[in-house]
Design a protein around this motif. Sequence first.
Motif, PDB file in Angstrom:
ATOM      1  N   VAL A 346       0.848  -1.186   0.000  1.00 53.82           N
ATOM      2  CA  VAL A 346       0.000   0.000   0.000  1.00 53.82           C
ATOM      3  C   VAL A 346       0.886   1.239   0.000  1.00 53.82           C
ATOM      4  CG1 VAL A 346      -1.595   1.351   1.439  1.00 53.82           C
ATOM      5  CG2 VAL A 346      -2.022  -1.076   1.024  1.00 53.82           C
ATOM      6  N   GLY A 347       0.453   2.282  -0.713  1.00 53.41           N
ATOM      7  CA  GLY A 347       1.198   3.526  -0.806  1.00 53.41           C
ATOM      8  C   GLY A 347       1.730   3.755  -2.208  1.00 53.41           C
ATOM      9  N   VAL A 348       2.557   4.772  -2.363  1.00 55.53           N
ATOM     10  CA  VAL A 348       3.151   5.135  -3.643  1.00 55.53           C
ATOM     11  C   VAL A 348       4.605   4.666  -3.661  1.00 55.53           C
ATOM     12  CG1 VAL A 348       3.761   7.032  -5.179  1.00 55.53           C
ATOM     13  CG2 VAL A 348       1.626   7.130  -3.853  1.00 55.53           C
ATOM     14  N   HIS A 349       4.969   3.878  -4.665  1.00 55.17           N
ATOM     15  CA  HIS A 349       6.304   3.275  -4.715  1.00 55.17           C
ATOM     16  C   HIS A 349       6.874   3.384  -6.133  1.00 55.17           C
ATOM     17  CE1 HIS A 349       5.490   1.297  -0.806  1.00 55.17           C
ATOM     18  NE2 HIS A 349       4.261   1.180  -1.284  1.00 55.17           N
ATOM     19  N   ARG A 350       8.172   3.647  -6.210  1.00 51.84           N
ATOM     20  CA  ARG A 350       8.837   3.730  -7.507  1.00 51.84           C
ATOM     21  C   ARG A 350       9.111   2.332  -8.059  1.00 51.84           C
ATOM     22  NH1 ARG A 350      11.597   7.641 -10.281  1.00 51.84           N
ATOM     23  NH2 ARG A 350      11.449   9.065  -8.504  1.00 51.84           N
ATOM     24  N   GLN A 351       8.838   2.146  -9.343  1.00 47.79           N
ATOM     25  CA  GLN A 351       9.157   0.910 -10.040  1.00 47.79           C
ATOM     26  C   GLN A 351      10.590   0.960 -10.561  1.00 47.79           C
ATOM     27  OE1 GLN A 351       4.593   0.345 -11.759  1.00 47.79           O
ATOM     28  NE2 GLN A 351       6.294   0.377 -13.193  1.00 47.79           N
ATOM     29  N   ARG A 352      11.100  -0.174 -10.984  1.00 44.24           N
ATOM     30  CA  ARG A 352      12.463  -0.221 -11.496  1.00 44.24           C
ATOM     31  C   ARG A 352      12.615   0.550 -12.805  1.00 44.24           C
ATOM     32  NH1 ARG A 352      13.174  -6.591 -12.818  1.00 44.24           N
ATOM     33  NH2 ARG A 352      12.993  -6.563 -10.547  1.00 44.24           N
ATOM     34  N   ASP A 353      11.507   0.787 -13.530  1.00 43.42           N
ATOM     35  CA  ASP A 353      11.580   1.534 -14.789  1.00 43.42           C
ATOM     36  C   ASP A 353      11.367   3.031 -14.602  1.00 43.42           C
ATOM     37  OD1 ASP A 353       8.875   1.739 -14.271  1.00 43.42           O
ATOM     38  OD2 ASP A 353       8.211   0.669 -16.065  1.00 43.42           O
ATOM     39  N   GLY A 354      11.278   3.493 -13.343  1.00 44.37           N
ATOM     40  CA  GLY A 354      11.113   4.914 -13.078  1.00 44.37           C
ATOM     41  C   GLY A 354       9.678   5.354 -12.922  1.00 44.37           C
ATOM     42  N   ARG A 355       8.740   4.541 -13.380  1.00 48.30           N
ATOM     43  CA  ARG A 355       7.331   4.851 -13.130  1.00 48.30           C
ATOM     44  C   ARG A 355       6.967   4.422 -11.709  1.00 48.30           C
ATOM     45  NH1 ARG A 355       4.431   2.245 -18.319  1.00 48.30           N
ATOM     46  NH2 ARG A 355       5.936   0.585 -17.825  1.00 48.30           N
ATOM     47  N   PHE A 356       5.682   4.532 -11.353  1.00 54.11           N
ATOM     48  CA  PHE A 356       5.258   4.267  -9.985  1.00 54.11           C
ATOM     49  C   PHE A 356       4.085   3.292  -9.959  1.00 54.11           C
ATOM     50  CE2 PHE A 356       7.624   8.103  -9.707  1.00 54.11           C
ATOM     51  CZ  PHE A 356       8.142   8.156  -8.416  1.00 54.11           C
ATOM     52  N   TYR A 357       3.996   2.546  -8.847  1.00 58.58           N
ATOM     53  CA  TYR A 357       2.764   1.810  -8.578  1.00 58.58           C
ATOM     54  C   TYR A 357       2.134   2.370  -7.310  1.00 58.58           C
ATOM     55  CZ  TYR A 357       5.297  -1.224  -5.198  1.00 58.58           C
ATOM     56  OH  TYR A 357       6.031  -1.711  -4.143  1.00 58.58           O
ATOM     57  N   VAL A 358       0.807   2.306  -7.275  1.00 57.98           N
ATOM     58  CA  VAL A 358       0.036   2.911  -6.197  1.00 57.98           C
ATOM     59  C   VAL A 358      -0.860   1.835  -5.588  1.00 57.98           C
ATOM     60  CG1 VAL A 358      -1.635   4.696  -5.557  1.00 57.98           C
ATOM     61  CG2 VAL A 358       0.073   5.150  -7.349  1.00 57.98           C
ATOM     62  N   GLY A 359      -0.611   1.495  -4.315  1.00 53.21           N
ATOM     63  CA  GLY A 359      -1.408   0.506  -3.615  1.00 53.21           C
ATOM     64  C   GLY A 359      -2.438   1.178  -2.729  1.00 53.21           C
ATOM     65  N   PHE A 360      -3.650   0.637  -2.726  1.00 53.14           N
ATOM     66  CA  PHE A 360      -4.723   1.289  -1.970  1.00 53.14           C
ATOM     67  C   PHE A 360      -5.578   0.263  -1.234  1.00 53.14           C
ATOM     68  CE2 PHE A 360      -6.053   0.645  -6.326  1.00 53.14           C
ATOM     69  CZ  PHE A 360      -7.344   0.136  -6.236  1.00 53.14           C
ATOM     70  N   ALA A 361      -6.298   0.737  -0.235  1.00 57.04           N
ATOM     71  CA  ALA A 361      -7.002  -0.149   0.695  1.00 57.04           C
ATOM     72  C   ALA A 361      -8.507   0.031   0.626  1.00 57.04           C
ATOM     73  CB  ALA A 361      -6.520   0.123   2.127  1.00 57.04           C
ATOM     74  N   PRO A 362      -9.233  -0.972   0.115  1.00 56.84           N
ATOM     75  CA  PRO A 362     -10.679  -1.021   0.334  1.00 56.84           C
ATOM     76  C   PRO A 362     -10.960  -1.358   1.802  1.00 56.84           C
ATOM     77  CG  PRO A 362      -9.986  -2.458  -1.474  1.00 56.84           C
ATOM     78  CD  PRO A 362      -8.758  -2.083  -0.698  1.00 56.84           C
ATOM     79  N   ARG A 363     -12.213  -1.400   2.164  1.00 54.61           N
ATOM     80  CA  ARG A 363     -12.598  -1.824   3.512  1.00 54.61           C
ATOM     81  C   ARG A 363     -12.834  -3.330   3.513  1.00 54.61           C
ATOM     82  NH1 ARG A 363     -14.518   2.315   6.980  1.00 54.61           N
ATOM     83  NH2 ARG A 363     -14.604   4.347   5.938  1.00 54.61           N
ATOM     84  N   VAL A 364     -11.996  -4.066   4.204  1.00 54.60           N
ATOM     85  CA  VAL A 364     -12.080  -5.521   4.385  1.00 54.60           C
ATOM     86  C   VAL A 364     -12.387  -6.262   3.083  1.00 54.60           C
ATOM     87  CG1 VAL A 364     -12.625  -5.412   6.839  1.00 54.60           C
ATOM     88  CG2 VAL A 364     -14.513  -5.365   5.208  1.00 54.60           C
TER      89      VAL A 364
END
Length: 565
Positions: A346-364
Amino acid sequence: MAATPDQPATTMPRRKAGRHRGEGQWAVGHHTPLNGNEQFKKDDDGLNVRTRIETIYAKHGFDSIDPNDLRGRMRWWGLYTQRKPGIDGGKTAILEPEELDDRYFMLRVRIDGGRLTTAQLRVIGEISQEYARGTADITDRQNVQLHWIRIEDVPAIWEKLEAVGLSTTEACGDCPRVIIGSPVAGIADDEIIDGTPAVDEIHDRYIGNKEFSNLPRKFKTAISGSPVQDVVHEINDIAFVGVVHPEHGPGFDVWVGGGLSTNPRLAERLGAWVPLDEVADVWAGVVGIFRDYGYRRLRNRARLKFLMADWGPARFRQVLEDEYLKRPLIDGPAPEQPSSRWRDHVGVHRQRDGRFYVGFAPRVGRVDGSTLAKIADLAAAHGSDRLRTTVEQKMLVLDVAEDRVDSLVAGLEALDFQVKPSPFRRGTMACTGIEFCKLAIVETKARGASLIDELERRLPDFDEPLTININGCPNACARIQTSDIGLKGQLVLDADGNQVEGYQVHLGGALGLEAGFGRKVRGLKVTSDELPDYVERVLVRFREEREEGERFAAWAARASAESLS
């Protein structure tokens, strides 16, 4: 984590070799079916039921379904009858299956490695809205489950799923279930090795293949090369964990025999290092051992963990090498400790190619079809065609350009998906519960969502990683034994002596660092209504009594029964 007098050990005791002769093991000549499940599997392979669904049941309706197909073989295609509305938890273990069955189904969409395209997610959302009354749950094995499915609609649903490369093949049943994988496989900057080719090879060679479509019970697989160790490898039947061999380089450490439910057991290392291109062969060898040597006499002793408890890893590896692989395996190192206390990305993280992935949390894990379609559209609008589900009931959007991240985060939060969630939103998961599950005793999803809200209101400054897992029955689909606070649904007595929904409490379970099962304090149960008060009370005591840097699980293992009550 050391066991205490009121805390179970992390593994079953070894049994004397030979004790289970006559346990229905095919490899020693016991082919006579020993229970009803083994009989219907011998009568007809579960994979064959699809033809009857398409040609008979979908045309003639629910009443035309053979009982052995209805409560047995249809699982091989992801279908379970769901619970008839209005049946309280006290009747779960009393009523006959046909009394619990509704005329609708849960349908599990198989998502190996948690990998989805925007087109695939959009189709799942459309199916949900058209055929499932808008329902959709993200599971803790990276699948999506739909409810209120009519048998008449199943062929049309399959057609829509398969048109975009999805299926329900062996999503349930006594067969190899979904292969869970790292949701950041191939993109994470810190990845040890990308397990995606192994996931694909196992799927392509063996899923839907009758070589392994009749196992003693379900078989769960995990593959990850992430240093976060993000696939709960300790509780799978087989897991491949990324490691670096000092001579051979990146590969996988092999773990076998994990599982939870009423006899929880942590997997054990075979001590073997496996290169990427041999993972599928080793996987097939382990599944072959389970098929041939697994216990088929009693359903409650038929998981691979029971065989591993009796054999031990040394004998298991020897049989694997001698009888199935026909060669020795290379000895290898154990994995390092997980690189993060959170394993959900979860959160904003840099990928190895310089772009980003964004993890997010639904409720349960609770979403709906309309929202899934909106997530797909939002991802596409921000330049992404790839999404992932996680084993923590979370989702990720991949391949986002840096200048589009803030806009994507704002769009997700507008849909009530948090990228920077509280520990309670981030760490709470729940199984399906009594709303749809025939095994459940209590409600879970709504209870988990309301608990999150209450804890965020009462403890707004709590910032420690914490897992709260809520299960509607003893089967541990929500992994209650391995969470900081595990809640096993059961009926309990309230202050007035009335029987009400509640939970048995497990405290201090963990995976990864000091993996072990939670402590059960004698007599510690809580009603559903009392749950927010109880959790708040325990967390306040934790903050008062903890030592510098101490995790909740470590505190719970040493705390007094009074502090935990």
